[in-house]
Write a protein that holds these residues in place. Structure first.
Motif, PDB file in Angstrom:
ATOM      1  N   ARG A   8       0.846  -1.202   0.000  1.00 62.50           N
ATOM      2  CA  ARG A   8       0.000   0.000   0.000  1.00 62.50           C
ATOM      3  C   ARG A   8       0.883   1.256   0.000  1.00 62.50           C
ATOM      4  O   ARG A   8       0.947   2.018   0.956  1.00 62.50           O
ATOM      5  N   THR A  35      -3.881   4.482  -1.374  1.00 58.93           N
ATOM      6  CA  THR A  35      -4.211   5.179  -0.126  1.00 58.93           C
ATOM      7  C   THR A  35      -5.509   5.971  -0.217  1.00 58.93           C
ATOM      8  O   THR A  35      -5.879   6.667   0.732  1.00 58.93           O
ATOM      9  N   ASP A  36      -6.207   5.876  -1.344  1.00 57.95           N
ATOM     10  CA  ASP A  36      -7.476   6.586  -1.531  1.00 57.95           C
ATOM     11  C   ASP A  36      -8.605   5.731  -0.952  1.00 57.95           C
ATOM     12  O   ASP A  36      -9.055   4.770  -1.572  1.00 57.95           O
ATOM     13  N   GLY A  37      -9.065   6.092   0.260  1.00 58.70           N
ATOM     14  CA  GLY A  37     -10.094   5.313   0.911  1.00 58.70           C
ATOM     15  C   GLY A  37      -9.509   4.082   1.590  1.00 58.70           C
ATOM     16  O   GLY A  37      -8.298   3.839   1.608  1.00 58.70           O
ATOM     17  N   ALA A  38     -10.401   3.293   2.126  1.00 57.42           N
ATOM     18  CA  ALA A  38      -9.970   2.137   2.911  1.00 57.42           C
ATOM     19  C   ALA A  38      -9.338   1.055   2.047  1.00 57.42           C
ATOM     20  O   ALA A  38      -8.493   0.291   2.523  1.00 57.42           O
ATOM     21  N   SER A  39      -9.749   0.989   0.763  1.00 58.92           N
ATOM     22  CA  SER A  39      -9.288  -0.111  -0.090  1.00 58.92           C
ATOM     23  C   SER A  39      -8.530   0.353  -1.317  1.00 58.92           C
ATOM     24  O   SER A  39      -8.185  -0.467  -2.169  1.00 58.92           O
ATOM     25  N   ASN A  50      -8.286   3.205  -4.745  1.00 53.47           N
ATOM     26  CA  ASN A  50      -9.191   3.537  -5.844  1.00 53.47           C
ATOM     27  C   ASN A  50      -8.410   3.809  -7.116  1.00 53.47           C
ATOM     28  O   ASN A  50      -7.242   4.223  -7.089  1.00 53.47           O
ATOM     29  N   ARG A  85     -11.489  -2.980  -6.913  1.00 53.57           N
ATOM     30  CA  ARG A  85     -12.139  -1.680  -7.101  1.00 53.57           C
ATOM     31  C   ARG A  85     -12.456  -1.489  -8.581  1.00 53.57           C
ATOM     32  O   ARG A  85     -11.741  -1.983  -9.465  1.00 53.57           O
TER      33      ARG A  85
END
Length: 443
Positions: free
Chosen positions: A134, A208-212, A214, A253
């Motif tokens: 991540r 790192t865009d949101g929890a999962s 994007n 995603r």
């Protein structure tokens, strides 16, 4: 006008370089193509924020030699003249212009824009979170993605100059794959056009865009940035043959290749958006693109009236900072699987939402029609609900429904401003037939 520093882009791949940038002299013809004089029309006085200030007249004062009919991308660029041009001009679009074609009309695919060894398969293999972790992508393949994106941008981006009217001829005028940019200019009118599928061939993965994480893409269908006095009227905005609901998933995603249908950002001011059909996009319309862009305070004054927001997932619109009047629109809210909210109340937004009709289908919670994105208050009244297009419209208190659904993020109803440019606020019963009257080909 505010002039940001130019963004360097690579030259197009060898297939395109020698041809796409050559000047083309488009044809000139009037009034044969426009006997009603539609392109000489100006935004009426009092018709929304776009009529404030000096008003919006577009290219209505264009001399005959600055009236053009275009049917290719090269002709369109040459006729519009670019963002540095401010001579009044009228540009008629005749038929469908596809940005993803070469000058001979052959289709261009994403592979034609790829350079430096970029492939999607290699990108997915390299930056798979199970392998890469991540952290932001970096290295030769990410650099190749950025270089490929610059090649596509050079091909599909088209700049509009000040004092311009861009209008479609008949009912089939369309700009497909075009990222039309109204940047740092004044006094622009866009009418009677279909804007379709400005897709990004090279979305970037942000873990790192949101929890999962994007996928993030570029290219709004129409991007209005740093502009003043703009009228967007009787257009259709859609995904064309590339609907977002059918896009694949990678890394769990959606592989999002679309950005906004119509985004209005970066100190743009005095805009009227009227009688358009916005169809099917997930994230449709953004007003102000960052909570941190406090320079937008005092700008982003926009009127949205008599539009059909049809099957949108969210952002219809999402608002930051601006004084925004949303009235007499029809919302068709039909797909619970892909619906998030309709009106987004963002940071320091001043929304006045009145006399809109929300046609809500099964599975949609009324409390989700509004969403608090860091805002405080919204004024709303006269709005009504119907159910799947039938039955008598019933009044709805959108704020009360929202607060019951989201008790941890309540909205207030303090009046911080009152719209002044409201020449055509109608009773809500008068707009039930609106979807049959808006969009391209209905002017």
């Amino acid at each position: 006008m505010r002039r940001p520093p130019p963004i360097p882009v690579l030259t197009l791949a060898a297939l395109l370089t020698a041809t796409t940038l050559l000047p083309v002299a488009p044809a000139s013809a009037e009034p044969d193509v426009d006997p009603r004089g539609v392109a000489r029309e100006t935004l009426p006085e009092g018709d929304g924020w776009g009529s404030a200030g000096r008003g919006t007249t577009g290219g209505s004062q264009a001399a005959p030699e600055n009236v053009h009919v275009v049917s290719t991308l090269e002709e369109l660029r040459a006729a519009l003249g670019g963002k540095e041009e401010d001579t009044p001009r009228i540009v008629y679009v005749d038929g469908r212009i596809d940005a993803n074609t070469d000058p001979d009309g052959a289709a261009l695919s994403c592979d034609d824009y790829a350079v430096d060894g970029y492939t999607l398969d290699a990108y997915l293999e390299t930056y798979d979170p199970e392998v890469w972790g991540r952290q932001d992508p970096e290295g030769p393949l990410e650099e190749a993605r950025l270089a490929s994106a610059a090649v596509q941008a050079e091909q599909i981006r088209v700049e509009v100059g000040s004092n311009t009217t861009l209008v479609g001829l008949g009912g089939d005028a369309a700009l497909s794959g075009v990222n039309l940019r109204v940047h740092d200019v004044d006094n622009v009118i866009l009418r009677n056009l279909t804007f379709s599928d400005a897709h990004d061939c090279f979305p970037g993965w942000d873990p790192t865009d949101g929890a999962s994480g994007n996928w993030n893409s570029e290219y709004d269908q129409v991007e209005v940035s740093g502009a003043t006095n703009v009228w967007v009227d009787h257009n259709t905005f859609d995904d064309g043959d590339n609907p977002g609901t059918e896009l694949p998933e990678y890394f769990g995603r959606k592989y999002e290749v679309h950005d906004g249908l119509l985004d209005i950002v970066r100190e743009t001011d005095l805009v009227t958006v009227s009688r358009n059909h916005f169809d099917g996009r997930d994230k449709a319309m953004l007003l102000g693109n960052s909570d941190s862009r406090t320079t937008d305070r005092g700008y982003l004054r926009v009127t949205w009236r008599h539009n059909h927001f049809d099957g949108l997932g969210e952002r219809a619109p999402r608002v930051r900072f601006g004084q925004v009047h949303v009235h007499n629109n029809v919302y068709t809210v039909r797909d619970p699987e892909h619906f998030g909210y309709s009106v987004g109340v963002g940071r320091e937004s001043h929304l006045y939402v009145e006399n809109n009709l929300f046609d809500v289908h099964d599975g949609i919670e009324v409390g989700t029609l509004l969403r608090n994105w860091g805002g405080t208050d919204i004024v709303e009244h006269g709005n009504v609900l119907t159910h799947e297009g039938s039955g008598r419209p019933a009044p709805v208190d959108l704020v009360a429904e929202h607060n019951a659904h989201f008790p941890d993020a309540p909205l207030g109803t303090e009046v911080t401003w009152v719209p002044q440019f409201t020449a055509e606020v109608e009773p809500v019963h008068a707009i039930r037939g609106l979807p049959r009257e808006v969009g391209a080909g209905r002017l």
